[in-house]
Scaffold this motif. Structure first.
Motif, short mmCIF file in Angstrom:
data_model
loop_
_atom_site.label_atom_id
_atom_site.label_comp_id
_atom_site.label_asym_id
_atom_site.label_seq_id
_atom_site.Cartn_x
_atom_site.Cartn_y
_atom_site.Cartn_z
N TYR A 140 -38.68 21.86 7.61
CA TYR A 140 -39.63 21.78 6.51
C TYR A 140 -40.90 21.01 6.93
O TYR A 140 -42.02 21.46 6.68
CB TYR A 140 -38.99 21.11 5.30
CG TYR A 140 -39.97 20.76 4.22
CD1 TYR A 140 -40.47 21.74 3.36
CD2 TYR A 140 -40.43 19.46 4.06
CE1 TYR A 140 -41.39 21.43 2.37
CE2 TYR A 140 -41.34 19.14 3.08
CZ TYR A 140 -41.82 20.13 2.23
OH TYR A 140 -42.73 19.80 1.27
N TYR A 141 -40.71 19.85 7.55
CA TYR A 141 -41.86 19.05 7.95
C TYR A 141 -42.65 19.71 9.08
O TYR A 141 -43.88 19.59 9.14
CB TYR A 141 -41.44 17.63 8.35
CG TYR A 141 -41.16 16.76 7.16
CD1 TYR A 141 -42.12 16.52 6.19
CD2 TYR A 141 -39.92 16.17 6.98
CE1 TYR A 141 -41.87 15.73 5.10
CE2 TYR A 141 -39.66 15.37 5.88
CZ TYR A 141 -40.64 15.15 4.95
OH TYR A 141 -40.39 14.36 3.86
N ALA A 157 -44.76 22.18 7.43
CA ALA A 157 -45.82 21.49 6.69
C ALA A 157 -46.94 21.04 7.63
O ALA A 157 -48.11 21.03 7.24
CB ALA A 157 -45.25 20.29 5.94
N ARG A 207 -49.10 24.15 8.21
CA ARG A 207 -49.82 24.62 7.04
C ARG A 207 -50.95 23.70 6.61
O ARG A 207 -51.85 24.12 5.89
CB ARG A 207 -48.86 24.78 5.87
CG ARG A 207 -47.83 25.87 6.14
CD ARG A 207 -46.95 26.08 4.98
NE ARG A 207 -47.70 26.89 4.02
CZ ARG A 207 -47.35 27.06 2.77
NH1 ARG A 207 -46.28 26.45 2.31
NH2 ARG A 207 -48.06 27.81 1.97
N ASN A 208 -50.91 22.44 7.04
CA ASN A 208 -51.91 21.47 6.60
C ASN A 208 -53.07 21.41 7.59
O ASN A 208 -52.87 21.53 8.79
CB ASN A 208 -51.26 20.09 6.47
CG ASN A 208 -51.98 19.21 5.48
OD1 ASN A 208 -53.20 19.20 5.46
ND2 ASN A 208 -51.22 18.52 4.68
N THR A 259 -52.74 13.84 7.78
CA THR A 259 -51.54 14.34 7.11
C THR A 259 -50.62 15.05 8.10
O THR A 259 -49.40 14.93 8.02
CB THR A 259 -51.94 15.30 5.97
OG1 THR A 259 -52.88 14.65 5.13
CG2 THR A 259 -50.74 15.69 5.15
N GLN A 260 -51.20 15.76 9.06
CA GLN A 260 -50.38 16.40 10.09
C GLN A 260 -49.62 15.36 10.91
O GLN A 260 -48.43 15.53 11.20
CB GLN A 260 -51.26 17.22 11.02
CG GLN A 260 -51.70 18.53 10.45
CD GLN A 260 -52.56 19.31 11.44
OE1 GLN A 260 -53.07 18.76 12.43
NE2 GLN A 260 -52.73 20.60 11.18
N PHE A 274 -46.77 13.97 8.72
CA PHE A 274 -45.66 14.91 8.62
C PHE A 274 -44.93 15.04 9.95
O PHE A 274 -43.70 15.22 9.98
CB PHE A 274 -46.14 16.28 8.16
CG PHE A 274 -46.42 16.36 6.69
CD1 PHE A 274 -45.79 15.54 5.79
CD2 PHE A 274 -47.33 17.28 6.20
CE1 PHE A 274 -46.04 15.61 4.43
CE2 PHE A 274 -47.60 17.37 4.85
CZ PHE A 274 -46.94 16.53 3.96
#
Length: 101
Positions: free
Chosen positions: A17-18, A21, A24-25, A30-31, A34
Motif C-alpha cells: 500500500y505504501y 502511495a 501516486r504522490n 510525502t513520498q 511514505f
C-alpha cells in the motif's frame, strides 16, 4: 500460533500500500514519508517472518536464518522509524497549518 502469519500478511499488504502511495504522490516530502512508512512495514514483515519460521520448523538452520532475518528486520524497522519521525517533523515545520496549500 495463528497471530504471526496474520501479522506477516498485514505487514506485507501495508508495505505494498505504501509503495503504491509513493508512486501516486507527486510531493517529494510525502513520498519520502511514505517510503519511510513502507520501510517500517518491511521491517515488521521480515522480523515476524523470521520468528514464525523458527517456531514452525525449530531446527538449527531455521534458527540461524531466523537470527539473520531478525537482525535485518530490526535494522529496517529502526531506520524506518527514524526516517518517519524526521519527515513528520519536516512536514510540521513546512506546513504549520496542517495543509499543503
Amino acid at each position: 500460533m495463528v497471530i504471526l502469519p496474520i501479522i506477516v500478511v498485514i505487514a506485507l499488504v501495508l508495505y505494498i500500500y505504501y509503495k503504491v502511495a509513493v508512486i501516486r504522490n507527486k510531493d517529494k516530502l510525502t513520498q519520502a514519508y511514505f517510503n519511510a512508512k513502507s520501510r517500517i512495514c518491511l521491517g515488521i514483515f521480515v522480523l515476524v517472518f523470521g520468528i514464525n519460521q523458527y517456531l514452525y520448523y525449530q531446527t538449527k538452520l531455521s534458527l540461524f536464518i531466523g537470527i539473520i532475518f531478525l537482525i535485518l528486520g530490526g535494522m529496517q524497522l529502526n531506520l524506518g522509524i527514524k526516517e518517519s519521525k524526521h519527515y513528520r517533523n519536516e512536514w510540521k515545520r513546512l506546513y504549520p497549518n496542517g495543509n499543503e496549500s
